[in-house]
Design a protein around this motif. Structure first.
Motif, mmCIF file in Angstrom:
data_model
loop_
_atom_site.group_PDB
_atom_site.id
_atom_site.type_symbol
_atom_site.label_atom_id
_atom_site.label_comp_id
_atom_site.label_asym_id
_atom_site.label_seq_id
_atom_site.Cartn_x
_atom_site.Cartn_y
_atom_site.Cartn_z
ATOM 1 N N ARG A 89 52.562 37.179 28.385
ATOM 2 C CA ARG A 89 52.536 35.870 29.017
ATOM 3 C C ARG A 89 51.167 35.656 29.645
ATOM 4 N NH1 ARG A 89 56.283 36.597 32.354
ATOM 5 N NH2 ARG A 89 55.213 36.537 34.368
ATOM 6 N N VAL A 90 50.522 34.569 29.297
ATOM 7 C CA VAL A 90 49.195 34.261 29.827
ATOM 8 C C VAL A 90 49.307 33.569 31.172
ATOM 9 C CG1 VAL A 90 47.091 32.919 29.435
ATOM 10 C CG2 VAL A 90 48.200 34.103 27.531
ATOM 11 N N GLY A 91 50.282 32.684 31.299
ATOM 12 C CA GLY A 91 50.441 31.970 32.553
ATOM 13 C C GLY A 91 51.623 31.043 32.510
ATOM 14 N N THR A 92 51.950 30.500 33.674
ATOM 15 C CA THR A 92 53.092 29.602 33.794
ATOM 16 C C THR A 92 52.697 28.379 34.619
ATOM 17 O OG1 THR A 92 53.863 30.738 35.792
ATOM 18 C CG2 THR A 92 54.797 31.466 33.691
ATOM 19 N N ILE A 93 53.466 27.329 34.464
ATOM 20 C CA ILE A 93 53.260 26.134 35.275
ATOM 21 C C ILE A 93 54.622 25.558 35.627
ATOM 22 C CG2 ILE A 93 52.983 24.649 33.226
ATOM 23 C CD1 ILE A 93 50.950 23.016 34.962
ATOM 24 N N THR A 94 54.807 25.276 36.895
ATOM 25 C CA THR A 94 56.078 24.746 37.353
ATOM 26 C C THR A 94 56.157 23.243 37.105
ATOM 27 O OG1 THR A 94 55.207 24.377 39.573
ATOM 28 C CG2 THR A 94 56.216 26.518 39.140
ATOM 29 N N ALA A 95 57.321 22.699 37.379
ATOM 30 C CA ALA A 95 57.532 21.274 37.137
ATOM 31 C C ALA A 95 56.597 20.404 37.979
ATOM 32 C CB ALA A 95 58.986 20.915 37.416
ATOM 33 N N ASP A 96 56.191 20.888 39.145
ATOM 34 C CA ASP A 96 55.314 20.092 40.004
ATOM 35 C C ASP A 96 53.833 20.345 39.729
ATOM 36 O OD1 ASP A 96 55.455 22.089 43.103
ATOM 37 O OD2 ASP A 96 54.846 22.580 41.059
ATOM 38 N N GLY A 97 53.542 21.167 38.710
ATOM 39 C CA GLY A 97 52.166 21.363 38.306
ATOM 40 C C GLY A 97 51.449 22.568 38.887
ATOM 41 N N THR A 98 52.161 23.388 39.626
ATOM 42 C CA THR A 98 51.562 24.610 40.157
ATOM 43 C C THR A 98 51.512 25.665 39.062
ATOM 44 O OG1 THR A 98 52.457 24.131 42.346
ATOM 45 C CG2 THR A 98 51.727 26.390 41.917
ATOM 46 N N TYR A 99 50.320 26.213 38.828
ATOM 47 C CA TYR A 99 50.211 27.190 37.741
ATOM 48 C C TYR A 99 49.647 28.505 38.241
ATOM 49 C CZ TYR A 99 45.125 26.634 37.258
ATOM 50 O OH TYR A 99 43.770 26.634 37.470
ATOM 51 N N THR A 100 49.973 29.541 37.503
ATOM 52 C CA THR A 100 49.405 30.869 37.721
ATOM 53 C C THR A 100 49.023 31.440 36.367
ATOM 54 O OG1 THR A 100 51.553 31.970 37.572
ATOM 55 C CG2 THR A 100 50.843 31.286 39.770
ATOM 56 N N VAL A 101 48.002 32.290 36.356
ATOM 57 C CA VAL A 101 47.598 32.964 35.128
ATOM 58 C C VAL A 101 47.371 34.432 35.417
ATOM 59 C CG1 VAL A 101 46.557 30.897 34.100
ATOM 60 C CG2 VAL A 101 45.163 32.411 35.525
ATOM 61 N N ILE A 102 47.334 35.227 34.381
ATOM 62 C CA ILE A 102 47.116 36.650 34.553
ATOM 63 C C ILE A 102 45.678 36.915 34.990
ATOM 64 C CG2 ILE A 102 48.921 37.335 32.943
ATOM 65 C CD1 ILE A 102 46.799 37.616 30.774
ATOM 66 N N ASP A 103 45.471 38.077 35.576
ATOM 67 C CA ASP A 103 44.170 38.391 36.169
ATOM 68 C C ASP A 103 43.028 38.330 35.153
ATOM 69 O OD1 ASP A 103 45.358 40.889 38.569
ATOM 70 O OD2 ASP A 103 45.304 38.697 38.633
ATOM 71 N N SER A 104 43.269 38.739 33.930
ATOM 72 C CA SER A 104 42.196 38.824 32.941
ATOM 73 C C SER A 104 41.648 37.450 32.534
ATOM 74 C CB SER A 104 42.686 39.575 31.702
ATOM 75 O OG SER A 104 43.773 38.894 31.103
ATOM 76 N N VAL A 105 42.346 36.390 32.858
ATOM 77 C CA VAL A 105 41.865 35.060 32.487
ATOM 78 C C VAL A 105 41.634 34.163 33.694
ATOM 79 C CG1 VAL A 105 43.080 35.231 30.279
ATOM 80 C CG2 VAL A 105 44.148 34.003 32.188
ATOM 81 N N LYS A 106 41.826 34.706 34.858
ATOM 82 C CA LYS A 106 41.606 33.898 36.076
ATOM 83 C C LYS A 106 40.173 33.394 36.109
ATOM 84 C CE LYS A 106 45.127 35.367 39.329
ATOM 85 N NZ LYS A 106 45.458 36.138 40.557
ATOM 86 N N SER A 107 39.998 32.193 36.573
ATOM 87 C CA SER A 107 38.722 31.467 36.661
ATOM 88 C C SER A 107 38.241 30.995 35.293
ATOM 89 C CB SER A 107 37.628 32.313 37.329
ATOM 90 O OG SER A 107 37.111 33.272 36.439
ATOM 91 N N ARG A 108 38.982 31.355 34.217
ATOM 92 C CA ARG A 108 38.582 30.906 32.882
ATOM 93 C C ARG A 108 39.639 30.008 32.236
ATOM 94 N NH1 ARG A 108 37.959 34.266 28.866
ATOM 95 N NH2 ARG A 108 39.405 35.881 29.609
ATOM 96 N N PHE A 109 40.904 30.243 32.530
ATOM 97 C CA PHE A 109 41.992 29.486 31.909
ATOM 98 C C PHE A 109 42.669 28.606 32.950
ATOM 99 C CE2 PHE A 109 43.251 32.402 28.086
ATOM 100 C CZ PHE A 109 41.917 32.465 27.715
ATOM 101 N N THR A 110 43.001 27.393 32.549
ATOM 102 C CA THR A 110 43.715 26.452 33.408
ATOM 103 C C THR A 110 44.882 25.866 32.633
ATOM 104 O OG1 THR A 110 41.656 25.845 34.536
ATOM 105 C CG2 THR A 110 43.535 24.366 34.804
#
Length: 113
Positions: A46-67
């Protein structure tokens, strides 16, 4: 439910791609959406998730690069990837989290060094 990911391609390291995903039903509207990827010879992650209200998280290896973003009106989610690295190469899928059984075909991202 049908999940259709698109936008993959071949880019050089440091390049940018934006992936899109549309679901046939309103599955993304009321559920957490997620992007996953599977590199050659490796398990899907899993690379990341986004909730219904638009809050997202991503894994450490792609932080600051993936949105991750979403458009509930279009029942779509997006993955903006900048400063791509060769280790980002893989087949990218969208799904809910937890995932539905049908993954769709995914979209291939290839990053050359």
């Amino acid at each position: 439910v049908q999940l259709q990911a698109s936008g993959g391609g071949f880019v050089q390291a440091g390049g940018t791609l934006t992936l899109s995903c549309t679901a046939s039903g309103r599955v993304f509207v009321y559920n957490v959406a997620a992007w996953y990827r599977q590199a050659p010879g490796k398990a899907r992650e899993r690379v990341g998730t986004i909730t219904a209200d638009g809050t997202y998280t991503v894994i450490d290896s792609v932080k600051s690069r993936f949105t991750i973003s979403r458009d509930n009106a279009k029942n779509s989610v997006y993955l903006l990837m900048v400063n791509l690295k060769p280790e980002d190469t893989g087949l990218y899928y969208c799904n809910t989290f937890p995932p539905l059984d049908d993954w769709g075909q995914g979209t291939l991202v290839t990053v050359s060094s």
